[in-house]
Design a protein around this motif. Sequence first.
Motif, PDB file in Angstrom:
ATOM      1  N   ASP A  40      16.839 -25.849  -6.224  1.00 38.67           N
ATOM      2  CA  ASP A  40      16.589 -26.484  -7.514  1.00 38.67           C
ATOM      3  C   ASP A  40      16.278 -25.485  -8.625  1.00 38.67           C
ATOM      4  N   THR A  42      17.004 -23.018 -11.421  1.00 38.50           N
ATOM      5  CA  THR A  42      18.128 -22.739 -12.305  1.00 38.50           C
ATOM      6  C   THR A  42      18.150 -21.259 -12.664  1.00 38.50           C
ATOM      7  N   GLU A  44      17.767 -20.182 -15.593  1.00 38.27           N
ATOM      8  CA  GLU A  44      16.648 -20.022 -16.524  1.00 38.27           C
ATOM      9  C   GLU A  44      15.331 -19.863 -15.766  1.00 38.27           C
ATOM     10  N   ASP A  45      15.164 -20.626 -14.675  1.00 33.30           N
ATOM     11  CA  ASP A  45      13.957 -20.488 -13.851  1.00 33.30           C
ATOM     12  C   ASP A  45      13.871 -19.083 -13.273  1.00 33.30           C
ATOM     13  N   ARG A 112       8.633 -24.934  -8.987  1.00 35.62           N
ATOM     14  CA  ARG A 112       9.090 -25.183 -10.353  1.00 35.62           C
ATOM     15  C   ARG A 112       8.078 -26.026 -11.129  1.00 35.62           C
TER      16      ARG A 112
END
Length: 200
Positions: A40, A42, A44-45, A112
């Motif tokens: 999960d 991304t 960006e994460d 997250r």
Amino acid sequence: MRPLRPPRDEEEPTGGGGAPPPPPPIRHLDINIIRVGFEDFTAEDDAELANAIQVTRAIYARVRLNLRTVTFWRISVSEAAEHAIIDSAAEAEDLTWDWTVPNDALDVFVVRVMNDADGWSAVDGSCDKNSKGMTGSVVSLNGDAANSANTLAHEVGHYLGLEHIPDDGNIVGNNGSSDAFTGIHAWQGVVMRRHCFVRA
């Protein structure tokens, strides 16, 4: 007769020449970054996490603590199950109890999303990963990049022995509500450098 004395600003040599003491030697900390529910995450994460590591490295370097080796690990969504989102300190502790990396580095679990906090950690945590209680730090990517960076430095700082302090601007300052703060005191470096996960 009265003996002559040198003027007050002319001191006898003390051996050190009045120079400040040398800085303490650099010490090293290795960490395991464990992405929980990695599918999960991304791009960006991952970029936010990379920034958090770099900011933490820069903060700790100011107190001569080198964030040396960062090793990446992952737990799948199916393996993480309910631990993919952390809702309490008890769930964070369960996560560190259920999973560990069998090496001499500090385990840092990254989720997250976390509710009611941005991170959880023991203060002056154990170096025995099989001991009871929280055996690593758990951090989230809640908020913006500056907040995530503070969260990583803040929670690892707790594990290495730092308590919350009132000082504005400190990584564990504002009594815990430090958000994006990046300040660190020399005495906090002394505390962290004494932890058993920190090496010469």
